[in-house]
Motif scaffolding. Structure first.
Motif, PDB file in Angstrom:
ATOM      1  N   LYS A  46     -31.983  42.928-122.593  1.00 28.85           N
ATOM      2  CA  LYS A  46     -31.062  44.014-122.968  1.00 28.85           C
ATOM      3  C   LYS A  46     -30.995  45.062-121.869  1.00 28.85           C
ATOM      4  O   LYS A  46     -29.917  45.470-121.444  1.00 28.85           O
ATOM      5  N   VAL A  75     -21.452  38.659-126.843  1.00 27.79           N
ATOM      6  CA  VAL A  75     -22.681  37.861-126.789  1.00 27.79           C
ATOM      7  C   VAL A  75     -22.486  36.562-127.568  1.00 27.79           C
ATOM      8  O   VAL A  75     -22.089  36.586-128.740  1.00 27.79           O
ATOM      9  N   TYR A 106     -31.698  36.466-132.307  1.00 24.03           N
ATOM     10  CA  TYR A 106     -30.328  36.712-131.859  1.00 24.03           C
ATOM     11  C   TYR A 106     -29.795  37.999-132.490  1.00 24.03           C
ATOM     12  O   TYR A 106     -29.250  38.868-131.802  1.00 24.03           O
ATOM     13  N   GLU A 107     -29.977  38.141-133.789  1.00 28.70           N
ATOM     14  CA  GLU A 107     -29.517  39.348-134.491  1.00 28.70           C
ATOM     15  C   GLU A 107     -30.260  40.598-134.002  1.00 28.70           C
ATOM     16  O   GLU A 107     -29.662  41.664-133.853  1.00 28.70           O
ATOM     17  N   LEU A 110     -28.736  41.607-130.706  1.00 28.38           N
ATOM     18  CA  LEU A 110     -27.461  42.312-130.912  1.00 28.38           C
ATOM     19  C   LEU A 110     -27.703  43.765-131.317  1.00 28.38           C
ATOM     20  O   LEU A 110     -27.034  44.678-130.821  1.00 28.38           O
ATOM     21  N   GLU A 111     -28.660  43.989-132.201  1.00 31.00           N
ATOM     22  CA  GLU A 111     -28.967  45.353-132.635  1.00 31.00           C
ATOM     23  C   GLU A 111     -29.496  46.199-131.479  1.00 31.00           C
ATOM     24  O   GLU A 111     -29.143  47.374-131.353  1.00 31.00           O
ATOM     25  N   ARG A 114     -26.576  47.238-129.431  1.00 31.32           N
ATOM     26  CA  ARG A 114     -25.755  48.240-130.111  1.00 31.32           C
ATOM     27  C   ARG A 114     -26.335  49.647-129.987  1.00 31.32           C
ATOM     28  O   ARG A 114     -25.603  50.628-130.036  1.00 31.32           O
ATOM     29  N   VAL A 120     -20.127  46.115-128.847  1.00 31.31           N
ATOM     30  CA  VAL A 120     -20.773  44.804-128.808  1.00 31.31           C
ATOM     31  C   VAL A 120     -20.091  43.893-129.817  1.00 31.31           C
ATOM     32  O   VAL A 120     -20.033  44.204-131.007  1.00 31.31           O
ATOM     33  N   GLU A 121     -19.562  42.778-129.332  1.00 32.58           N
ATOM     34  CA  GLU A 121     -18.973  41.745-130.178  1.00 32.58           C
ATOM     35  C   GLU A 121     -19.858  40.506-130.048  1.00 32.58           C
ATOM     36  O   GLU A 121     -20.661  40.401-129.115  1.00 32.58           O
ATOM     37  N   CYS A 122     -19.697  39.562-130.972  1.00 28.30           N
ATOM     38  CA  CYS A 122     -20.552  38.378-130.907  1.00 28.30           C
ATOM     39  C   CYS A 122     -19.861  37.154-131.477  1.00 28.30           C
ATOM     40  O   CYS A 122     -18.858  37.258-132.181  1.00 28.30           O
TER      41      CYS A 122
END
Length: 149
Positions: A46, A75, A106-107, A110-111, A114, A120-122
């Motif tokens: 990150k 992502v 993975y989640e 993403l957090e 963010r 942030v899109e996924c």
């Protein structure tokens, strides 16, 4: 954790013909999660992603980060980044983490992204996806949290 970071003018991901994530200028990031990855690996990738200085400054030098240019991030999970092709012709995916454990990391990744304040899109974890990448430059950077390259 491994990441393929591509500087893009735009990128999108579709599942079953429907766009589920779309960005403009920024990074398309393909990530692979290994059996050995921890929260520290996620944080390392990150920080590298949001701080990579690969955008042009006023002197046309790659000197600005995603944070500096307020870029966007798409992502996509991609376990095939851990495909080992050193023997034979069929990749071995034994080092890739799968299933619910990989989805959880993975989640979490993403957090973490963010929290940077960037858009942030996924993609959809485990889905058959079509990814459209308009690579800018092209600029493509490989990252590995274990620092193998």
């Amino acid at each position: 954790m491994r990441a393929v970071v591509q500087r893009v003018t735009s990128s999108s991901v579709s599942v079953d013909g429907n766009i589920i994530g779309k960005i403009e200028m920024g990074f398309n990031v393909l990530i692979g999660i290994s059996k050995d990855d921890t929260l520290e690996d996620l944080k390392y990738i990150k920080d590298k992603v949001i701080n990579l200085r690969v955008f042009q400054d006023e002197n046309d030098k790659m000197n600005l980060s995603l944070l500096d240019v307020k870029g966007e991030i798409l992502v996509i999970s991609q376990f095939t980044l851990y495909g080992d092709c050193r023997k034979g012709r069929r990749p071995n995916f034994m080092e890739a983490l799968g299933g619910e454990e990989a989805n959880k990391l993975y989640e979490e990744f993403l957090e973490l992204l963010r929290t940077s304040g960037l858009k942030v899109e996924c993609g959809e974890f485990g889905a058959e996806m079509k990814v459209e990448i308009n690579n800018d430059g092209p600029v493509t950077i490989l990252l590995d949290s274990k620092r193998n390259f």
